[in-house]
Structures are given as structure tokens and as C-alpha cells.
Design a protein around this motif. Structure first.
Motif, PDB file in Angstrom:
ATOM      1  N   VAL A 336      47.731  33.967  36.529  1.00 33.64           N
ATOM      2  CA  VAL A 336      46.215  34.027  36.810  1.00 33.64           C
ATOM      3  C   VAL A 336      46.030  33.694  38.411  1.00 33.64           C
ATOM      4  O   VAL A 336      45.232  34.482  38.695  1.00 33.64           O
ATOM      5  CB  VAL A 336      45.663  32.913  36.044  1.00 33.64           C
ATOM      6  CG1 VAL A 336      44.258  32.360  36.330  1.00 33.64           C
ATOM      7  CG2 VAL A 336      45.727  32.935  34.511  1.00 33.64           C
ATOM      8  N   SER A 337      47.044  32.994  38.852  1.00 38.00           N
ATOM      9  CA  SER A 337      46.769  32.870  40.398  1.00 38.00           C
ATOM     10  C   SER A 337      47.150  34.277  41.074  1.00 38.00           C
ATOM     11  O   SER A 337      46.138  34.837  41.969  1.00 38.00           O
ATOM     12  CB  SER A 337      47.658  32.010  41.103  1.00 38.00           C
ATOM     13  OG  SER A 337      47.332  30.823  40.403  1.00 38.00           O
ATOM     14  N   LEU A 338      48.133  35.015  40.434  1.00 38.54           N
ATOM     15  CA  LEU A 338      48.375  36.455  41.104  1.00 38.54           C
ATOM     16  C   LEU A 338      47.309  37.269  40.904  1.00 38.54           C
ATOM     17  O   LEU A 338      46.716  38.033  41.588  1.00 38.54           O
ATOM     18  CB  LEU A 338      49.567  36.875  40.550  1.00 38.54           C
ATOM     19  CG  LEU A 338      50.787  36.386  41.026  1.00 38.54           C
ATOM     20  CD1 LEU A 338      52.173  36.913  40.323  1.00 38.54           C
ATOM     21  CD2 LEU A 338      51.044  36.836  42.506  1.00 38.54           C
ATOM     22  N   ASP A 339      46.572  37.290  39.457  1.00 38.01           N
ATOM     23  CA  ASP A 339      45.373  38.143  39.233  1.00 38.01           C
ATOM     24  C   ASP A 339      44.422  37.815  40.081  1.00 38.01           C
ATOM     25  O   ASP A 339      43.610  38.763  40.801  1.00 38.01           O
ATOM     26  CB  ASP A 339      45.089  37.933  37.911  1.00 38.01           C
ATOM     27  CG  ASP A 339      43.915  38.854  37.473  1.00 38.01           C
ATOM     28  OD1 ASP A 339      43.937  39.849  37.976  1.00 38.01           O
ATOM     29  OD2 ASP A 339      43.282  38.565  36.581  1.00 38.01           O
ATOM     30  N   LEU A 340      44.070  36.700  40.559  1.00 41.31           N
ATOM     31  CA  LEU A 340      42.892  36.311  41.285  1.00 41.31           C
ATOM     32  C   LEU A 340      43.152  36.926  42.729  1.00 41.31           C
ATOM     33  O   LEU A 340      42.150  37.377  43.600  1.00 41.31           O
ATOM     34  CB  LEU A 340      42.757  34.819  41.297  1.00 41.31           C
ATOM     35  CG  LEU A 340      42.112  33.891  40.112  1.00 41.31           C
ATOM     36  CD1 LEU A 340      42.148  32.450  40.362  1.00 41.31           C
ATOM     37  CD2 LEU A 340      40.775  34.747  40.053  1.00 41.31           C
ATOM     38  N   MET A 341      44.391  36.686  43.167  1.00 43.85           N
ATOM     39  CA  MET A 341      44.464  36.872  44.660  1.00 43.85           C
ATOM     40  C   MET A 341      44.596  38.711  44.664  1.00 43.85           C
ATOM     41  O   MET A 341      44.145  39.241  45.647  1.00 43.85           O
ATOM     42  CB  MET A 341      46.148  36.707  45.143  1.00 43.85           C
ATOM     43  CG  MET A 341      46.176  35.144  45.433  1.00 43.85           C
ATOM     44  SD  MET A 341      47.744  34.773  45.984  1.00 43.85           S
ATOM     45  CE  MET A 341      48.878  34.893  44.556  1.00 43.85           C
ATOM     46  N   HIS A 342      44.939  39.335  43.448  1.00 42.80           N
ATOM     47  CA  HIS A 342      45.135  40.698  43.495  1.00 42.80           C
ATOM     48  C   HIS A 342      43.612  41.148  43.708  1.00 42.80           C
ATOM     49  O   HIS A 342      43.184  42.240  44.501  1.00 42.80           O
ATOM     50  CB  HIS A 342      45.738  41.283  42.470  1.00 42.80           C
ATOM     51  CG  HIS A 342      47.238  41.436  42.378  1.00 42.80           C
ATOM     52  ND1 HIS A 342      47.754  42.171  43.443  1.00 42.80           N
ATOM     53  CD2 HIS A 342      48.388  40.673  41.857  1.00 42.80           C
ATOM     54  CE1 HIS A 342      49.265  42.124  43.221  1.00 42.80           C
ATOM     55  NE2 HIS A 342      49.673  41.369  42.443  1.00 42.80           N
ATOM     56  N   ARG A 343      42.834  40.689  42.840  1.00 46.53           N
ATOM     57  CA  ARG A 343      41.431  41.048  42.864  1.00 46.53           C
ATOM     58  C   ARG A 343      40.595  40.866  44.008  1.00 46.53           C
ATOM     59  O   ARG A 343      39.739  41.622  44.615  1.00 46.53           O
ATOM     60  CB  ARG A 343      40.522  40.328  41.698  1.00 46.53           C
ATOM     61  CG  ARG A 343      40.814  40.629  40.367  1.00 46.53           C
ATOM     62  CD  ARG A 343      40.309  39.845  39.290  1.00 46.53           C
ATOM     63  NE  ARG A 343      40.833  40.352  37.787  1.00 46.53           N
ATOM     64  CZ  ARG A 343      40.258  41.160  37.359  1.00 46.53           C
ATOM     65  NH1 ARG A 343      39.540  42.068  37.950  1.00 46.53           N
ATOM     66  NH2 ARG A 343      40.819  41.656  36.125  1.00 46.53           N
ATOM     67  N   VAL A 344      40.874  39.678  44.831  1.00 46.03           N
ATOM     68  CA  VAL A 344      40.456  39.438  46.205  1.00 46.03           C
ATOM     69  C   VAL A 344      40.930  40.217  47.068  1.00 46.03           C
ATOM     70  O   VAL A 344      39.994  41.006  48.008  1.00 46.03           O
ATOM     71  CB  VAL A 344      40.813  37.920  46.489  1.00 46.03           C
ATOM     72  CG1 VAL A 344      40.306  37.583  48.248  1.00 46.03           C
ATOM     73  CG2 VAL A 344      40.219  36.791  45.633  1.00 46.03           C
ATOM     74  N   ASP A 345      42.267  40.681  47.146  1.00 43.56           N
ATOM     75  CA  ASP A 345      42.739  41.812  48.042  1.00 43.56           C
ATOM     76  C   ASP A 345      42.156  43.140  47.721  1.00 43.56           C
ATOM     77  O   ASP A 345      41.827  43.657  48.568  1.00 43.56           O
ATOM     78  CB  ASP A 345      44.217  41.890  47.621  1.00 43.56           C
ATOM     79  CG  ASP A 345      44.875  42.623  48.759  1.00 43.56           C
ATOM     80  OD1 ASP A 345      44.716  42.672  49.969  1.00 43.56           O
ATOM     81  OD2 ASP A 345      45.526  43.661  48.323  1.00 43.56           O
TER      82      ASP A 345
END
Length: 653
Positions: A336-345
Motif C-alpha cells: 500500500v505504501s509503495l502504491d501510494l508513492m508510485h501514484r504520487v510520483d
């Protein structure tokens, strides 16, 4: 003659009826009709034509009836005159009188038949001439109508939209020319056939009449002198008829030649107009192509810009949805954390080129396009090896992508303007000064006027670009504010999921260590129970060796149990230390990535302020206390209404 009605009425004692006086009747005023002069002249011309046509028809009818009456009167008076002459000549014998009377009747009948035949021949020739005139008139009208098609094709050249259309018109004109020539030949051939048929009919009629020309020796009733007289008269009449038909045939041949010449003149006039039309159409096509290419590129750029704006909107909505679901704390996972960071990026890499493209940034700043979003640190490159290439999903922004829309539009307009001027100079330099322009509504007289005419189109393109930029800036400002609100929550949610996932990993690791030492612990406990069983009352009275042996076994078990517990604790601490180090590395890695992404992300303060932010005034902003309360409830979203108290008042109120 009968007396006049008035006199008869007076003689009969009847009074003459009084005439009605209409002098006191008011005359109604005539209504004024809004008829134009051209329409009135056309109506008067039509009335005049109909009146003349009716007069000619009436004259022909009157003349025909007069000829019929004159013929009948002539025959009647001739018979009356013959009867009178026979009544006053010297009387002969009865036999001679009968023979002479019978022969005289025969001669009179022959004369009447011959005169009637001559008059019929004259009438037939006249009817043939009239029929030929009518056929000639109809043929002329048909051929004039056919020739008018070529003239119409020439007049319609100004409506041709392209050079391809001009080539089609050329082929059509060639086809029309052949059809018109065929019409001329067919009509003239029909006229010649009609004249030949008239001559054949006249000859057949004469041959049939001449069959009765037999002398007495052949059993006929005509004398040789009369046969010679009649034959000479018939020959002269037929010769006159042949001459008249020859003149009519010559007229037909002359008319055919004239119309063929007229067709060629019209077609030559059509071909003479092709080059001017082709030159003008070529210029218009070049100009339209230059404008179309510029507009097409600008439309494609608008479409890309609109798609990017829609992509940002969709990704921000998806990010809000993921943040709202992740805020509930269920099923904590580093994914979930990785998904959030990918979306922000992804949003970060969209916002900066978008704002640069629209020219709404206060100051330019560099964006790291090679940021690797991963919780594990990237492997260090070996000695002598080159640096790792940027990831495939984050290509560096090209110079064209970062070009502002207004600048790009100005470049397109400048290129189109140069092309218009180049084509215009070539056209006006090659054009004959005396040749009129075929399309003056689209092609002015000078190159300056041509460029000035297209400046309106270029100005409209620039206005469209400015309007698109203005609306897009309002949209991107609203999107940046929404995304900045989401970015406030992303670190908390991402770090919380990392922490919860790390805690789960620690618990799972400790459980694995417990499983490893659980069997040994159970063995020590069983051995302790066994030693307790061996320990009986009175074991120390007379059985010192047994007691000492049991104490030594229990002591050995206790030491082994303590060693096992220490090893268990050390293994658990070592596993927890490994998890702690992993958590620390991931925490540091996540914090660094979040800091870099936040630093490179476009925020509201990075945008140029607008004079009016009508769209932003409609947005409902939330204070920090409301955001924290909604964060705890897991209900924070960009479109949620502002919470209030039980009476419906907002916290600000």
C-alpha cells in the motif's frame, strides 16, 4: 336589314330603358405592389411575346380560311361561267351537241383536276416549308441549349473548390463537347431526313397523278397537246419545289457548320480559362494546406493538453480513493505504501511538465526524473560499471514537451505566415498583370492584402491558444490544490502502513523463533515433572545417593533450561534486531523518497496568482482540526462536504 332594336321598341310602344349612371360609384384605389423593375420588364416581355404569337397564329388561321373560301368561290364562279357560255353558243345537232358536251365536261374535269393538283402541290410545298421552319426552330433551340452546357461549364469554373475538381470538370467538359457535337449532327441529320422524305412524298404523289396521263391510243382521255402542256407545267412546278428543298438543305448544312464552329469556339473559350483557374486554385490549396497544417498541429496539441488534464484529474481521484481506503488501517502492507508513492510520483511527473507547458510556474525548477520508488535501497554498481539507466516508466522530459503552448502557437503561426508569403510572392510574380483573378473574394490584388487577410486567421489561432491556456490554468490550479491536500495525508498513511507491516513481521519472526524452542521447553518441563515424581517423602533417610543423584539431575535440567531460555531470548532479540534494521532502512528510504517527491511536486505556492479564481472560490476548504478528525474516522476525501454541528452550523460559524 332589321330595324335597330331601339326603333323597334319605339314603334311597338315600348319605352327605351334608361341607362344606369355609374358616375357616383367611388373608384377603389389601386393597391401598390412591390414589384421590381426587372420582374416588371420580364412580365411585359412575356405578355408581348404571347400577344405576338397569338396574332401570328390568328393571321395564319385567317389566311388559310381566306384561301379556302377563294378557292371554293373560284371553282363555283368558273362552273357558272362555263354554264353561261354553253347556253349562248350556236346550237348544233343533237348528236354533235351531246358529244361536244360530253367532251367539254371531260376537258373541264381534267382542267379542274390539274388545277386542283397544282394548288395541292403548292399547299404541300408551303406546308413542308412551314414544317421545315418549325423543325429548324426546334433543332436550333435544342442545339442552342446543348451549346449552353459548355458555356455553363465555363461559368461554373469559379465554383470549383480544388485542382482535382478542375480536372474532373475538364473531363466533364470534354464529354459535354462530344455530346453537343452529337446533338448537332443528330438534329441536322433529322432535318435532312425530313427533307428527303418530303421530296419522296411529293414525287410519289406526282407519279400517282401522272399515271392517268394517257392519250387516246393508250386508252386514255387526254390529248397529246394537253399531256405535253400538263407535263411541262408539272415539270416547272417540281423544279421549283426541288430548288426550294435544295435551299432548305443548304440552310441545314450551313446551320450545322455554324453550330460546329460555335461548339469549338465555346470549348476553346473554356480551355483558355483553365490555366488561370488552375493557378488560382493551386495558390488557394497551398494556402489552405499551410493553414490546415498549423491548425491541425494546434488541435493535436490541444487534445494532448486536454488528455493530460483529464489524466491528472483521474489519477488524483484514484489517489484520493486509495488514501481513503488505506486510512482505515485494514490489512496493513508495504505494498500500500509503495502504491501510494508510485501514484504520487506519477502525479509529480505529470504536474511539472503540465505547469511548464501552460507557463503558470513562478520559477522554473528541476525535477528528478530518475527517482526509483522502492523501499529497498538500489544495488550499488560494480567498480567500472556505468550508472543505472532511468526506469522505463519515467522517461526524461524532452525540450518539446516542456515548450509553452503560447510559444508553440507563435512558432506555428510564424511558419504558416512565412509559407503564405512565400506562396503569395511566387503567385503574384508569375501572374500576368492583365489577367483578372478568378476568385477575387479569396485572392486579393496584392501580396500585402493577402498576408493581411490571413492575419485574421493567425490572430484567431493565437486567441484560441490563449483561451485554452486560461481555462487550463484554472483547471490545474484546482487540481494542484486538491493534490496538495492529498499529499498532506500520504506520508502519514504510508508510514503507518510501513510501521504496521513491520510490527506484523516482528510478531511473525518471534513466533517462528518460539516454534524452534518450543519442543526443548516442553522437554525440560516434562523432565521437571519426572523429577518431581521421583521426589518422595523419606527419600533422604538412608538414601543419600539417590537424593544426590536426583538433585544433580534437576540441577543439570535447570541449567540446561536456563541456557535454552537464554538462547531463545538471544534468537528472538537477534530476529527483532534484523527486523528493526530492515524497518529503519525502509523508514529512511521511504522518508527520503517522500521528501524528494514532495520537494519536486508542484504546490499551490509555486503557481502564479490569478486576478480572479472563480473556480477556486467554489472549493470548500477544511481546516487542520477537521482534517485530523476525518483522518481518524477514515473518511477524508477531496470532495467531502464540510462537517458541522447538530444544528447544521459549520465550525467556522
Amino acid at each position: 336589314e332589321d330595324p335597330a332594336p331601339e326603333e323597334a321598341a319605339v314603334e311597338g310602344g315600348e319605352e327605351k330603358p334608361e341607362e344606369e349612371d355609374f358616375s357616383d360609384v367611388p373608384v377603389l384605389p389601386l393597391a401598390e405592389l412591390p414589384i421590381g423593375e426587372d420582374m416588371l420588364r420580364h412580365m411585359l416581355s412575356q405578355i408581348q411575346t404571347r400577344m405576338i404569337s397569338e396574332m401570328e397564329r390568328f393571321q395564319a388561321t385567317v389566311m388559310e380560311r381566306a384561301e379556302q373560301w377563294a378557292t371554293a368561290a373560284t371553282e363555283e364562279l368558273t362552273e357558272e361561267l362555263d354554264a353561261c357560255l354553253r347556253a349562248h353558243r350556236p346550237r348544233a345537232g343533237r348528236v354533235e351537241e351531246d358529244l361536244a358536251r360530253s367532251r367539254e365536261v371531260e376537258l373541264i374535269e381534267q382542267t379542274r383536276r390539274f388545277d386542283s393538283f397544282l394548288r395541292g402541290t403548292v399547299r404541300a410545298l408551303k406546308a413542308q416549308q412551314e414544317a421545315h421552319t418549325d423543325r429548324n426552330k426546334a433543332a436550333v433551340e435544342a442545339m442552342d441549349k446543348a451549346v449552353a452546357r459548355i458555356t455553363h461549364a465555363e461559368n461554373m469554373l469559379s465554383t470549383v473548390p480544388s485542382t482535382k475538381g478542375l480536372e474532373i470538370r475538364i473531363r466533364e467538359a470534354e464529354k459535354i463537347r462530344n455530346e453537343v457535337i452529337e446533338v448537332v449532327k443528330r438534329n441536322c441529320e433529322d432535318l435532312r431526313d425530313a427533307l428527303a422524305k418530303d421530296a419522296q412524298d411529293a414525287g410519289t404523289f406526282q407519279d400517282k397523278f401522272e399515271e392517268d396521263f394517257k392519250d387516246f391510243d393508250s386508252g386514255g382521255a387526254y390529248s397529246a397537246e394537253r399531256i405535253e402542256e400538263y407535263s411541262g407545267a408539272l415539270g416547272s412546278k417540281m423544279e421549283a419545289s426541288e430548288l426550294a428543298r435544295a435551299d432548305m438543305l443548304e440552310d441545314v448544312n450551313t446551320m450545322e457548320s455554324e453550330f460546329e464552329t460555335k461548339v469549338e469556339e465555346c470549348y476553346n473559350s473554356f480551355t483558355e480559362q483553365l490555366n488561370p483557374h488552375r493557378e488560382d486554385l493551386t495558390l488557394l490549396e497551398d494556402l489552405d494546406q499551410a493553414i490546415h497544417e498549423a491548425k491541425h498541429k494546434l488541435r493535436e496539441d490541444f487534445l494532448k493538453s486536454t488528455n493530460v488534464g483529464a489524466d491528472i484529474k483521474a489519477q488524483s481521484a484514484e489517489l484520493a480513493k486509495v488514501v481513503a481506503q488505506a486510512s482505515k488501517g485494514d490489512n496493513a502492507d508495504t505494498a500500500v505504501s509503495l502504491d501510494l508513492m508510485h501514484r504520487v510520483d506519477a502525479l509529480r511527473q505529470l504536474l511539472h511538465p503540465r505547469c511548464t507547458y501552460l507557463g503558470c510556474l513562478k520559477a522554473e525548477f528541476a525535477v528528478d526524473q530518475n527517482l526509483v520508488v522502492s523501499l529497498d535501497p538500489p544495488p550499488e554498481p560494480e567498480e567500472g560499471a556505468e550508472g543505472a539507466p532511468p526506469p522505463a516508466d519515467a522517461p526524461p522530459a524532452s525540450e518539446e514537451d516542456l515548450k509553452r503552448l503560447v510559444e508553440y502557437t507563435e512558432e506555428l503561426v510564424a511558419a504558416a505566415r512565412d509559407k503564405v508569403k512565400e506562396k503569395g510572392d511566387a503567385y503574384y510574380s508569375a501572374k500576368d498583370a492583365e489577367r483578372p483573378i478568378t476568385r477575387p473574394d479569396r485572392i486579393p490584388g496584392t501580396i500585402e492584402e493577402l498576408v493581411e487577410t490571413h492575419e485574421k486567421i493567425f490572430s484567431e489561432m493565437v486567441k484560441q491558444a490563449e483561451g485554452h491556456v486560461e481555462s487550463a490554468i484554472k483547471e490545474i490550479r484546482a487540481q494542484v490544490i486538491i493534490i496538495s491536500d492529498l499529499l498532506v495525508r500520504v506520508p502519514t498513511v504510508a508510514l503507518d502502513h510501513l510501521l504496521q507491516a513491520s510490527m506484523k513481521n516482528c510478531i511473525a519472526t518471534v513466533k517462528e523463533v518460539d516454534v524452534q524452542y518450543a519442543k526443548a521447553h516442553e522437554g525440560f518441563m516434562a523432565l521437571q515433572d519426572e523429577n518431581k515424581t521421583k521426589l518422595k517423602p523419606g527419600i533422604g533417610q538412608g538414601h543419600d545417593d539417590l537424593l544426590n543423584k536426583l538433585c544433580m539431575a534437576e540441577m543439570e535440567r535447570a541449567h540446561s533450561s536456563v541456557d535454552s531460555c537464554n538462547a531463545h531470548a538471544n534468537a528472538a532479540m537477534e530476529a527483532l534486531g534484523t527486523q528493526a534494521n530492515t524497518f529503519a532502512v525502509r523508514l529512511h528510504r521511504m522518508s527520503s523518497i517522500l521528501v524528494q517527491m514532495m520537494d519536486n511536486c508542484v504546490l499551490p505556492d509555486d503557481l502564479e496568482p490569478l486576478e480572479t479564481d472563480d473556480e477556486l472560490k467554489k472549493m470548500k476548504r477544511k481546516n487542520l482540526r477537521q482534517l485530523r478528525r476525518m483522518l481518524r474516522a477514515g473518511q477524508l476525501g477531496p470532495d467531502d462536504p464540510e462537517p458541522g454541528d447538530k444544528e447544521g452550523r459549520t465550525y467556522k460559524e
